[in-house]
Design an enzyme around this catalytic site. Structure first.
Site, PDB file in Angstrom:
ATOM      1  CG  ASP A   1      -7.186   0.635   7.831  1.00  0.00           C
ATOM      2  OD1 ASP A   1      -7.252   1.876   7.904  1.00  0.00           O
ATOM      3  OD2 ASP A   1      -7.677  -0.114   8.707  1.00  0.00           O
ATOM      4  CG  HIS A   2      -4.694   6.715   4.436  1.00  0.00           C
ATOM      5  ND1 HIS A   2      -3.455   6.955   4.979  1.00  0.00           N
ATOM      6  CD2 HIS A   2      -4.800   7.547   3.364  1.00  0.00           C
ATOM      7  CE1 HIS A   2      -2.838   7.893   4.283  1.00  0.00           C
ATOM      8  NE2 HIS A   2      -3.627   8.260   3.288  1.00  0.00           N
ATOM      9  NE  ARG A   3      -8.787   2.529  10.466  1.00  0.00           N
ATOM     10  CZ  ARG A   3      -9.698   1.679  10.958  1.00  0.00           C
ATOM     11  NH1 ARG A   3     -10.497   2.071  11.935  1.00  0.00           N
ATOM     12  NH2 ARG A   3      -9.803   0.455  10.486  1.00  0.00           N
TER      13      ARG A   3
END
Length: 447
Positions: free
Chosen positions: A415-417
């Site tokens: 999850d790049h967040r």
């Protein structure tokens, strides 16, 4: 007067259904007695009393109840049972607990609590796939008891009854159910299977379905399958993900696993997945950013390292993800024993409380199917999932010479967040280092 509420068994459970009351209305019960068999979106489990007294049933079997809703009360000994209610809402928290059934024995796992791809062990490991209990929301009551229609439309049967019918080759059409409003329950199917009733049987497994034209058919999903579909759609449409793949040389890990099995008491069933759990747990402790979730616009860092292992039941019925809690504080033998126990309970359809909830990171292994490499879908609110392929014998270069070697490919979905490429690469490098130097995995954890 203590309430017995519908407990929350897993992170995805929203409601449950009493399949069978083990005690009758007005029975005297004692702490630890099994009151009912309850079905969630993932499994069935036993509900135990936490008080002594007289049971007053408020929700009949076959009627869904929301999490936390009172389904019964336990009054003082000698008291008269309270009036029943078809459904109960808005009352105080429950005094009931989920029974922790005894673990039976044996094997392994893939990734995604409420959803994901299927699971597996590498060829060196025991193969683990077993059927899961499908779950469906109980339909609304009908005014009178009547048999199911021959074409399958209007079929009124509990999910457990449908599963048993499929296993026994029993045709439910024309069967009169003994449950509420004619609902077919497992006892009806068992009786048919033993020839106690005159009902048609079919030699082949026939899951509930209705025809839609000459070339197609529509099959209703179980409650679990519907939950998986919803959560996977949520993951793919709301999580900005990227992947990182590495290849690890696992000759020493395979050799050490065999040494443990041959010489260490309690290690006879250690699998490569156990090595992966230990390696990921240590790497998560070193890189806590990976053990974090994105919740309401903030980072929620988890203090516990809980590894989910995806287990795929047979016939594509869905997925379970049993959880090894506090994996970073356990040695590889403890991990092996605990993972077998939670997997066995999940596969039997009787997980203990906490077996299917609380994962902070998941591992998905398709190695036993000969899959070289794949990408697993993140299971929110987790921020990452590790997809593991098979162990292959290949030629490798070692000190300038070509020699035989064992390699395994692993892909991390992120999850790049929550964290970024550099952290993902460092985390995977650490997992690779630990697997390639397995002595670090068998050292007892620091206290």
């Amino acid at each position: 007067m203590p309430d017995v509420n519908m407990p929350k068994l897993s992170d995805t459970m929203e409601e449950g259904t009493v399949l069978e009351w083990k005690k009758k209305d007005g029975d005297e019960v004692h702490k630890g007695d099994v009151l009912a068999e309850v079905e969630s979106d993932k499994a069935t489990f036993d509900l135990e009393a936490e008080d002594d007294g007289v049971l007053s049933i408020r929700v009949e079997k076959g009627v869904p109840a929301k999490i936390g809703a009172p389904i019964a009360t336990i009054g003082p000994a000698g008291s008269a049972p309270a009036a029943k209610a078809a459904k109960a809402d808005g009352e105080k928290p429950a005094k009931a607990k989920v029974a922790a059934p005894e673990a039976k024995a044996e094997p392994q796992a893939e990734a995604e609590p409420a959803a994901e791809v299927e699971t597996a062990e590498s060829p060196e490991d025991e193969a683990p796939v077993t059927e899961e209990l499908p779950a469906e929301t109980a339909p609304a009551a009908e005014p009178e008891t009547r048999p199911a229609k021959a074409d399958g439309a209007g079929l009124r049967a509990s999910p457990l009854a449908k599963r048993l019918a499929a296993e026994l080759g029993v045709d439910l059409a024309g069967v009169k159910g003994s449950g509420p409003d004619g609902r077919i329950v497992k006892e009806d199917v068992e009786a048919l299977g033993k020839g106690k009733r005159g009902a048609r049987t079919t030699p082949a497994v026939t899951p509930p379905r209705r025809a839609e034209g000459p070339d197609t058919e529509m099959i209703e999903p179980s409650r679990m399958q519907a939950t998986i579909a919803r959560r996977m759609l949520e993951s793919k449409t709301t999580v900005p993900e990227f992947t990182v793949t590495v290849e690890a040389r696992v000759d020493q890990a395979v050799s050490m696993r065999q040494q443990l099995k041959d010489s260490v008491p309690g290690a006879d069933k250690v699998t490569m997945t156990d090595f992966l759990v230990r390696a990921c747990a240590l790497a998560l402790r070193k890189f806590p950013e990976v053990n974090t979730s994105w919740v309401d616009g903030r980072f929620q860092r988890k203090r516990s390292v809980n590894i989910g292992l995806a287990v795929a039941p047979s016939q594509g019925m869905g997925l379970l993800v049993p959880v090894v809690h506090d994996a970073d504080a356990k040695d590889i033998i403890q991990i092996s024993i605990e993972s077998r126990q939670v997997i066995e309970r999940a596969r039997s359809g009787r997980p203990a409380e906490g077996d299917l909830s609380g994962a902070t990171f998941s591992i998905s292994n398709l190695g036993m199917y000969g899959v070289d490499e794949f990408v697993a879908i993140i299971n929110p609110p987790e921020a990452a999932i590790l997809a593991v392929g098979t162990i292959k014998d290949v030629p490798v270069v070692e000190n300038g010479a070509i020699v035989p070697g064992k390699v395994m490919r692993m892909t991390l979905s992120v999850d790049h967040r929550v964290f970024y490429g550099a952290t993902a690469a460092q985390f995977m490098a650490e997992v690779k280092r630990l697997l390639e130097n397995p002595v670090t995995l068998v050292v007892p954890p620091a206290q």
